[in-house]
Motif scaffolding. Structure first.
Motif, short mmCIF file in Angstrom:
data_model
loop_
_atom_site.label_atom_id
_atom_site.label_comp_id
_atom_site.label_asym_id
_atom_site.label_seq_id
_atom_site.Cartn_x
_atom_site.Cartn_y
_atom_site.Cartn_z
N PHE A 85 0.33 -2.04 -4.58
CA PHE A 85 -1.00 -2.41 -5.03
C PHE A 85 -0.98 -3.60 -5.97
O PHE A 85 -1.85 -4.47 -5.90
CB PHE A 85 -1.70 -1.21 -5.68
CG PHE A 85 -2.36 -0.31 -4.67
CD1 PHE A 85 -3.73 -0.25 -4.56
CD2 PHE A 85 -1.59 0.47 -3.82
CE1 PHE A 85 -4.34 0.58 -3.62
CE2 PHE A 85 -2.18 1.30 -2.88
CZ PHE A 85 -3.57 1.36 -2.78
N ILE A 86 0.01 -3.69 -6.84
CA ILE A 86 0.08 -4.85 -7.74
C ILE A 86 0.33 -6.11 -6.93
O ILE A 86 -0.31 -7.15 -7.15
CB ILE A 86 1.18 -4.65 -8.81
CG1 ILE A 86 0.76 -3.55 -9.79
CG2 ILE A 86 1.45 -5.96 -9.56
CD1 ILE A 86 1.84 -3.21 -10.80
N ARG A 87 1.22 -6.03 -5.97
CA ARG A 87 1.54 -7.21 -5.16
C ARG A 87 0.37 -7.64 -4.30
O ARG A 87 0.16 -8.83 -4.07
CB ARG A 87 2.75 -6.91 -4.27
CG ARG A 87 3.16 -8.09 -3.40
CD ARG A 87 4.34 -7.77 -2.51
NE ARG A 87 4.70 -8.90 -1.70
CZ ARG A 87 4.15 -9.18 -0.53
NH1 ARG A 87 3.21 -8.41 -0.05
NH2 ARG A 87 4.55 -10.24 0.17
N VAL A 88 -0.41 -6.68 -3.82
CA VAL A 88 -1.49 -6.99 -2.89
C VAL A 88 -2.83 -7.16 -3.59
O VAL A 88 -3.60 -8.09 -3.31
CB VAL A 88 -1.60 -5.89 -1.81
CG1 VAL A 88 -2.81 -6.12 -0.91
CG2 VAL A 88 -0.32 -5.84 -0.98
N LEU A 89 -3.15 -6.26 -4.54
CA LEU A 89 -4.50 -6.23 -5.12
C LEU A 89 -4.80 -7.40 -6.03
O LEU A 89 -5.89 -7.97 -5.99
CB LEU A 89 -4.71 -4.92 -5.88
CG LEU A 89 -5.32 -3.76 -5.10
CD1 LEU A 89 -5.53 -2.56 -6.01
CD2 LEU A 89 -6.65 -4.17 -4.48
#
Length: 356
Positions: A85-89
């Motif tokens: 989620f950190i990488r994508v969001l």
């Protein structure tokens, strides 16, 4: 990760799928209008159907690439969410804001009022300029389901996965059945969840990726013998369906019925392409080095490409008389420009929060 540790074909797959997405959005410049599907000529209708249709597997290929190595989950649910989620969001939110702010202030004439309306809308959905970001919303939903299906995939046998995939494949005919019959399998005005609803959608591609990795050990000859007919059959239904439906109706829902990503024809094309590309194994080629780098930049390319595409199309397409040639040149120019811009941004400290 060294070349020996990387799954080489996934890098090629990401680069190919990324270019396919750009080509899809370039072809849409030739028909997508606010009032519906408008094609200036029969020639344009043919080229949009022919070119766009071969690229429709791009989205499910991305889903399968994301799932191929993740399932069953190799680490805890909490760590999985933090890593994915950190990488994508964070980059997603950055570009969602850019698409909400820049067009009304610098491209359109809506100004501050348009920007405020966009910012309000981005709290619950994508804006007009960021329609391609629907994919990230869907991908987040898939990620949320992965910890749920991961224990099942650890325990299920080959037969169990096959049964699931058969039922899922049946659901890929749903859009066609609904368009001809209305509600099916219990659908009605007060219930949109038909009896196979929970087997349907992109989760099928997630399970398919796991099944291919775990159970399909075909050689290249068998993969080509099965994959090529799947691609051809799927393509004929996809392209022919759009060509015919766009004559019959200017409504997107009808004209693009065969383009829907969870239809049987797109599933066949996706399966065929995936099992063939899977045989790309060698990292010891001159081509793999740039492919590996572009693969690492593919998320940033996807996020930003609409800005670049709109500029390239407005600049280059009037100079090129041929529709297929313009589609190719604009797509290549957009792709190469996005690679360069994303690569430059990647050199900036903290760039992972912008381009992933």
């Amino acid at each position: 990760m060294s070349n020996s540790q990387r799954i080489v074909f996934l890098d090629y797959l990401r680069v190919i799928a990324c270019f396919m997405v750009i080509l899809v959005h370039v072809t849409e410049q030739y028909y997508a209008m606010p009032t519906g599907v408008i094609l200036a000529s029969e020639s344009n209708r043919f080229w949009v159907a022919a070119v766009n249709s071969i690229c429709r597997p791009a989205v499910p290929l991305f889903v399968m690439a994301s799932s191929y190595l993740l399932l069953p989950l190799p680490y805890s649910t909490g760590l999985f969410f933090r890593k994915r989620f950190i990488r994508v969001l964070v980059p997603f939110i950055f570009w969602l804001a850019m698409y909400a702010i820049i067009p009304p202030l610098f491209i359109e004439s809506t100004g501050i009022d348009g920007m405020i309306a966009n910012v309000g809308k981005m709290l619950y959905n994508f804006t007009d300029w960021s329609g391609h970001l629907w994919f990230i919303y869907m991908l987040m939903g898939v990620y949320c389901l992965m910890p749920i299906i991961s224990p099942w995939l650890k325990e299920v046998n080959k037969k169990g996965e096959i049964i699931f995939l058969i039922v899922w494949f049946i659901t890929t005919f749903h859009h066609y059945a609904k368009s001809h019959l209305g509600g099916v399998l219990g659908e009605c005005t007060w219930n949109e969840f038909h009896s196979l609803y929970y087997y349907s959608g992109y989760i099928g591609y997630v399970v398919l990726a796991h099944f291919i990795r775990t159970h399909i050990k075909w050689g290249i000859k068998k993969s080509l013998a099965i994959g090529i007919p799947c691609i051809i059959l799927g393509y004929l239904v996809t392209a022919g369906g759009f060509y015919y439906n766009s004559i019959e109706s200017t409504e997107y829902y009808i004209a693009e019925l065969s383009w829907r990503f969870c239809t049987f024809n797109i599933a066949l094309m996706t399966f065929g392409m995936f099992i063939i590309l899977r045989h790309i194994e060698s990292a010891a080629t001159w081509l793999y080095r740039p492919v590996k780098k572009i693969s690492a930049l593919s998320y940033g390319i996807y996020l930003m490409h609409i800005f670049v595409l709109v500029f390239m199309f407005s600049w280059l397409s009037p100079l090129i008389g041929s529709t297929p040639l313009a589609m190719a040149i604009v797509s290549i120019a957009t792709f190469c420009s996005c690679v360069l811009i994303t690569w430059i941004i990647s050199k900036i400290p903290g760039s992972k929060y912008i381009v992933g």
